[in-house]
Design a protein around this motif. Structure first.
Motif, mmCIF file in Angstrom:
data_model
loop_
_atom_site.group_PDB
_atom_site.id
_atom_site.type_symbol
_atom_site.label_atom_id
_atom_site.label_comp_id
_atom_site.label_asym_id
_atom_site.label_seq_id
_atom_site.Cartn_x
_atom_site.Cartn_y
_atom_site.Cartn_z
ATOM 1 N N ALA A 199 -4.227 31.415 18.114
ATOM 2 C CA ALA A 199 -4.356 29.964 18.222
ATOM 3 C C ALA A 199 -3.943 29.327 16.904
ATOM 4 N N ILE A 200 -3.161 28.252 16.999
ATOM 5 C CA ILE A 200 -2.679 27.552 15.804
ATOM 6 C C ILE A 200 -2.920 26.058 15.993
ATOM 7 N N GLY A 201 -3.644 25.463 15.065
ATOM 8 C CA GLY A 201 -3.900 24.033 15.142
ATOM 9 C C GLY A 201 -5.052 23.644 14.244
ATOM 10 N N ASN A 202 -5.105 22.367 13.903
ATOM 11 C CA ASN A 202 -6.201 21.862 13.080
ATOM 12 C C ASN A 202 -6.237 20.348 13.262
ATOM 13 N N ALA A 203 -7.300 19.857 13.907
ATOM 14 C CA ALA A 203 -7.450 18.425 14.160
ATOM 15 C C ALA A 203 -8.496 17.802 13.252
ATOM 16 N N ASP A 204 -8.769 18.441 12.096
ATOM 17 C CA ASP A 204 -9.761 17.902 11.159
ATOM 18 C C ASP A 204 -9.396 16.477 10.753
ATOM 19 N N GLY A 205 -10.394 15.747 10.352
ATOM 20 C CA GLY A 205 -10.154 14.419 9.836
ATOM 21 C C GLY A 205 -11.409 13.581 9.852
ATOM 22 N N LEU A 206 -11.674 12.865 8.755
ATOM 23 C CA LEU A 206 -12.857 12.022 8.654
ATOM 24 C C LEU A 206 -12.551 10.884 7.696
ATOM 25 N N ASP A 207 -12.935 9.667 8.079
ATOM 26 C CA ASP A 207 -12.705 8.512 7.217
ATOM 27 C C ASP A 207 -13.870 8.244 6.271
ATOM 28 N N THR A 208 -14.909 9.045 6.360
ATOM 29 C CA THR A 208 -16.073 8.875 5.487
ATOM 30 C C THR A 208 -16.305 10.159 4.703
ATOM 31 N N VAL A 209 -17.262 10.105 3.787
ATOM 32 C CA VAL A 209 -17.544 11.275 2.951
ATOM 33 C C VAL A 209 -18.205 12.353 3.799
ATOM 34 N N VAL A 256 -11.700 35.028 16.597
ATOM 35 C CA VAL A 256 -10.302 34.701 16.887
ATOM 36 C C VAL A 256 -9.440 35.705 16.120
ATOM 37 N N ALA A 257 -8.731 36.547 16.859
ATOM 38 C CA ALA A 257 -8.031 37.660 16.219
ATOM 39 C C ALA A 257 -6.806 37.223 15.442
ATOM 40 N N GLY A 258 -6.089 36.189 15.910
ATOM 41 C CA GLY A 258 -4.843 35.830 15.251
ATOM 42 C C GLY A 258 -4.580 34.342 15.290
ATOM 43 N N GLY A 259 -3.598 33.920 14.484
ATOM 44 C CA GLY A 259 -3.236 32.520 14.452
ATOM 45 C C GLY A 259 -3.527 31.891 13.111
ATOM 46 N N ALA A 260 -3.700 30.573 13.124
ATOM 47 C CA ALA A 260 -3.980 29.840 11.887
ATOM 48 C C ALA A 260 -4.686 28.547 12.238
ATOM 49 N N LEU A 261 -5.832 28.308 11.595
ATOM 50 C CA LEU A 261 -6.640 27.126 11.879
ATOM 51 C C LEU A 261 -7.068 26.406 10.604
ATOM 52 N N GLY A 262 -6.612 26.864 9.452
ATOM 53 C CA GLY A 262 -7.135 26.374 8.185
ATOM 54 C C GLY A 262 -6.555 25.053 7.729
ATOM 55 N N PRO A 263 -7.080 24.542 6.633
ATOM 56 C CA PRO A 263 -6.640 23.248 6.096
ATOM 57 C C PRO A 263 -5.219 23.274 5.559
ATOM 58 N N ASP A 264 -4.652 24.463 5.341
ATOM 59 C CA ASP A 264 -3.278 24.521 4.846
ATOM 60 C C ASP A 264 -2.272 24.037 5.880
ATOM 61 N N LEU A 265 -2.701 23.879 7.147
ATOM 62 C CA LEU A 265 -1.816 23.353 8.181
ATOM 63 C C LEU A 265 -1.607 21.850 8.043
ATOM 64 N N LEU A 266 -2.406 21.188 7.187
ATOM 65 C CA LEU A 266 -2.392 19.727 7.097
ATOM 66 C C LEU A 266 -1.738 19.256 5.808
ATOM 67 N N VAL A 267 -1.229 18.033 5.873
ATOM 68 C CA VAL A 267 -0.670 17.378 4.700
ATOM 69 C C VAL A 267 -1.163 15.937 4.706
ATOM 70 N N ALA A 268 -1.413 15.397 3.538
ATOM 71 C CA ALA A 268 -1.908 14.023 3.450
ATOM 72 C C ALA A 268 -0.819 13.040 3.862
ATOM 73 N N ASP A 269 -1.234 12.041 4.634
ATOM 74 C CA ASP A 269 -0.332 10.971 5.054
ATOM 75 C C ASP A 269 -1.190 9.747 5.341
ATOM 76 N N PRO A 270 -1.232 8.790 4.420
ATOM 77 C CA PRO A 270 -2.156 7.659 4.572
ATOM 78 C C PRO A 270 -1.854 6.763 5.764
ATOM 79 N N THR A 271 -0.690 6.906 6.373
ATOM 80 C CA THR A 271 -0.367 6.062 7.528
ATOM 81 C C THR A 271 -0.885 6.632 8.841
ATOM 82 N N GLN A 272 -1.363 7.864 8.816
ATOM 83 C CA GLN A 272 -1.751 8.544 10.044
ATOM 84 C C GLN A 272 -3.275 8.547 10.224
#
Length: 761
Positions: free
Chosen positions: A177-187, A206-222
């Motif tokens: 499984a590959i994906g990461n929907a993390d995100g929070l506008d507060t602390v 989960v045996a394989g894939g990638a779910l970590g924060p390295d899948l994300l990049v900062a983008d203030p418009t999103q």
């Protein structure tokens, strides 16, 4: 010597029996002609999750990569049900992992972390080991897994979360499984990695894939200021896809998931912008993944495992097997091309790889019904199917209100007319009204081919009422005879039964999205006799059988009327027709009750015992018929018997528990329950008013007693054994009360009593 009247009666009887028993030959041939294609086994399966997407989202948008996949895929509207009518991220992905309806623990279900990833000062692997006592090996762990197991153990579905990963491993295949929907506008921390649940095994690893924060990049418009890093996601996918051997790789369009969660925080215009951006980003991601996929050897599945919060639309699913196959999807769960349920996805992944489905999985593999129509035409068709399903949900309540309130008004008027000696003309008008309200039932199906959605709710209801009135008038004209004739009532009752029988034996096209039929957005099954339809058919059959026993003398009448009841059982029970297990269990004792009663025998406890035994025999026979069909075509009875054979009686207990819960919920909330006291009031009046009217009605129609006995049994058992509860009893009470009101106004009212106690004259 034959009289014209005798000839007409026999002709009517022949037509009735033909409608109930014979019309199914057409339907079985039509169904047998449907072409279903099964795809060859795939080397690998790429599953692309696009949260919140409906087919309407894909109309008119420039999404070239997604459209290139779907152009050669088979499509369906997906009913995203878990243990709830509409899944969320956690239970949606858990249902994918189980192949059965799954429950979640909202708030912690997204905590699927890499083994070395820290949370609250500890590594996720250490936390997992503390909670489970097992040292994990793999890419990530679901920290909430023990709670998720408990949550599903409390549900009446026998769900085994992690069954997909375990079945793949047993078959020598992998899942990532590959994906990461993390995100929070507060602390604070936000873990929204529910996608990992779909790939977790029975231990929560989960045996394989990638779910970590390295899948994300900062983008203030999103949404939440983050988006997927397509370069990193593509690299992680290529690594997982290149693993040796068969397998499933699930990639989530996590930007879509973030946009869904951001929806309450922005206005509609801003949300539409963000949603469009997320769709384009997801399409770009798909474009990067496809070069690694050999479309002649690999399968691609596009699936929306959960909808927008609060939305009731069907979501999108498309399966492109190796080499492609344009068309529509169906499964044994839906029995209809163009519809699939969420539980069918895990068996479909396994089927694409040529691996067997575990017995614990409730769903069945999707199969293809080929259709070479262009992609846009097929999408338009699925959008219209969804629109019709949604419209049915809006139409059910007002149509029910029309029938229940109309029935109560007719009963009140009939009682007043008889008690106060109203004129023959007034009583004739009430009889016409009774037949018109009764005709609302078949009219709700007959108008289904019309473009009701374009008329709106009020317009559609007006059309139903107009057709019902026209049916009542035509029935009155067709029953030409003296005032008080039974013929108009019999014509309407015959139409109630015939519409349902002809429809169910020819594919149930009228029932789909009809007010009293079923809809993919509102019901868990889309084939056979619905609970509303059972109530109508059972009530009409009981009353029509009593009429047949009246017009055909002696033993032939008993045989012919019992044949009507028996034919109804067949229509209810045959797997490719009614497939109504609860209906057979309820109506078979009713048929036995009718047989005893019409012969003049007293109804005893052994009568009902004989009926119960007959019901079990009937279920066994229909179950054997269903089991004789191919495994992927079996209805819910055959699938239940499969599970009983493999797991014992636990699946039966789960079904009974589930139906009991649903039964109690609807029995206290439906307007149809009000029809029961109305019918009871009418019966009290018929028994206790001067005359009494019931004695006079039965003197003219003596076999009606047997029909009413059977109707009560069918109503009580139907209410107890089906998950629609007292809706069934209320609907059958309506049919009975309208028929009795029709007979009541046909009686000459008693002469009014003067003040001195003597009748005038």
């Amino acid at each position: 010597m034959k009289t014209p009247t005798t000839g007409r009666r026999r002709a009517a009887l022949v037509l009735l029996l033909a409608a109930i028993g014979g019309s199914g030959l057409v339907g079985s041939g039509a169904r047998a002609g449907a072409e279903a294609a099964r795809a060859p086994s795939a080397r690998k399966v790429l599953v692309i999750s696009v949260p919140g997407v409906t087919w309407d989202d894909l109309r008119g948008r420039d999404l070239p990569a997604l459209r290139s996949v779907l152009a050669d895929a088979s499509l369906a509207g997906l009913a995203p049900r878990s243990t709830r009518p509409r899944s969320g991220p956690g239970d949606g992905y858990l249902t994918l992992s189980a192949g059965s309806r799954a429950a979640t623990v909202v708030g912690v279900d997204g905590q699927v972390l890499g083994l070395d990833e820290e949370a609250s000062g500890s590594g996720a692997g250490e936390i997992f080991q503390r909670r489970t006592g097992a040292a994990p090996e793999g890419e990530a762990v679901a920290l909430a897994w023990p709670g998720l197991v408990r949550a599903n153990a409390r549900q009446p579905y026998g769900t085994e979360i992690g069954a997909l990963a375990d079945a793949l491993a047993e078959g020598g295949a992998s899942i990532a499984a590959i994906g990461n929907a993390d995100g929070l506008d507060t602390v604070g921390e936000s873990y929204e990695r529910q996608v990992g649940l779909a790939a977790a095994d029975g231990r929560g690893v989960v045996a394989g894939g990638a779910l970590g924060p390295d899948l994300l990049v900062a983008d203030p418009t999103q949404p939440f200021g983050e988006r997927l890093n397509l370069d990193v996601v593509t690299a992680r996918f290529e690594r997982a896809w290149s693993a040796v051997g068969p397998g499933v790789v699930l990639v989530e369009g996590s930007d879509l998931a973030r946009a869904l969660r951001y929806r309450p925080l922005v206005d509609d215009a801003r949300y539409d912008e963000m949603w469009s951006d997320a769709l384009r980003a997801t399409d770009a991601l798909i474009g990067r993944l496809l070069p690694s996929v050999d479309l002649d050897r690999d399968a691609v599945v596009v699936v929306t495992p959960y909808p927008r919060a609060g939305d009731r639309d069907l979501t999108a699913v498309g399966v492109r097997p190796p080499g492609g196959a344009a068309g529509y999807l169906r499964s044994a769960s839906t029995q209809r091309a163009g519809f699939l349920t969420l539980v069918d996805l895990a068996p479909t992944f396994l089927d694409q790889l040529g691996l067997p489905r575990p017995e614990s999985m409730e769903g069945r593999p999707a199969v293809v019904e080929r259709d070479p129509a262009p992609l846009d035409d097929r999408i338009d068709h699925l959008v219209e199917l969804n629109r019709a399903s949604r419209f049915r949900e809006h139409l059910l309540a007002p149509t029910s209100l029309l029938a229940v309130v109309g029935g109560a008004a007719v009963v009140a008027a009939a009682i007043a007319a008889h008690a106060n000696g109203w004129s023959a003309r007034a009583r004739a008008a009430i009889g016409l009204a009774a037949r018109a309200v009764l005709a609302v039932l078949p009219a709700s199906y007959l108008v289904r081919p019309l473009p009701l959605e374009d008329l709106g709710g009020a317009g559609a209801l007006a059309v139903v009422a107009a057709v019902a009135l026209a049916v009542a008038v035509l029935a009155t004209v067709a029953g030409r005879g003296r005032f008080g004739s039974r013929r108009p009532l019999v014509v309407v009752l015959g139409l109630v039964a015939a519409v349902l029988v002809v429809d169910v034996t020819t594919g149930s096209h009228l029932s789909l999205s009809a007010a009293f039929g079923y809809s993919a957005t509102g019901n868990s099954r889309l084939y056979g006799i619905s609970n509303y339809s059972y109530a109508q058919l059972a009530a009409a059959a009981c009353l029509l059988a009593s009429w047949v026993a009246l017009i055909v003398p002696g033993r032939r009448g008993v045989a012919a009327s019992t044949a009507v009841m028996g034919a109804t059982i067949v229509v209810l029970g045959v797997p490719v027709w009614g497939a109504d297990v609860g209906g057979v269990l309820a109506f078979t004792p009713a048929a036995a009750t009718f047989w005893f009663s019409v012969r003049g025998a007293r109804i005893r406890a052994r009568t009902l015992l004989a009926g119960a035994v007959a019901a079990l025999v009937a279920i066994a026979a229909f179950g054997a018929l269903d089991l004789a069909r191919p495994a992927d075509d079996r209805g819910h009875l055959g699938r239940l018997l499969e599970r009983i054979g493999a797991e014992g009686l636990d699946p039966l207990a789960s079904v009974a528990h589930r139906k009991l819960i649903a039964n109690l919920e609807v029995s206290t909330a439906s307007i149809w329950v009000l029809a029961i006291p109305v019918a009871a009031l009418l019966w009290w009046f018929l028994r206790h008013h001067a005359g009494p009217p019931s004695a006079r009605i039965l003197a003219a129609f003596p076999t009606l007693r047997a029909g009413l006995h059977a109707l009560v049994v069918a109503a009580v058992l139907g209410s107890l054994l089906n998950d629609s509860g007292a809706i069934i009893g209320g609907l059958m009470a309506l049919v009975a009360s309208l028929a009795l009101a029709d007979r009541l106004v046909a009686l000459e009212p008693p002469a009014p009593v003067r003040a001195d106690g003597d009748a005038p004259g």
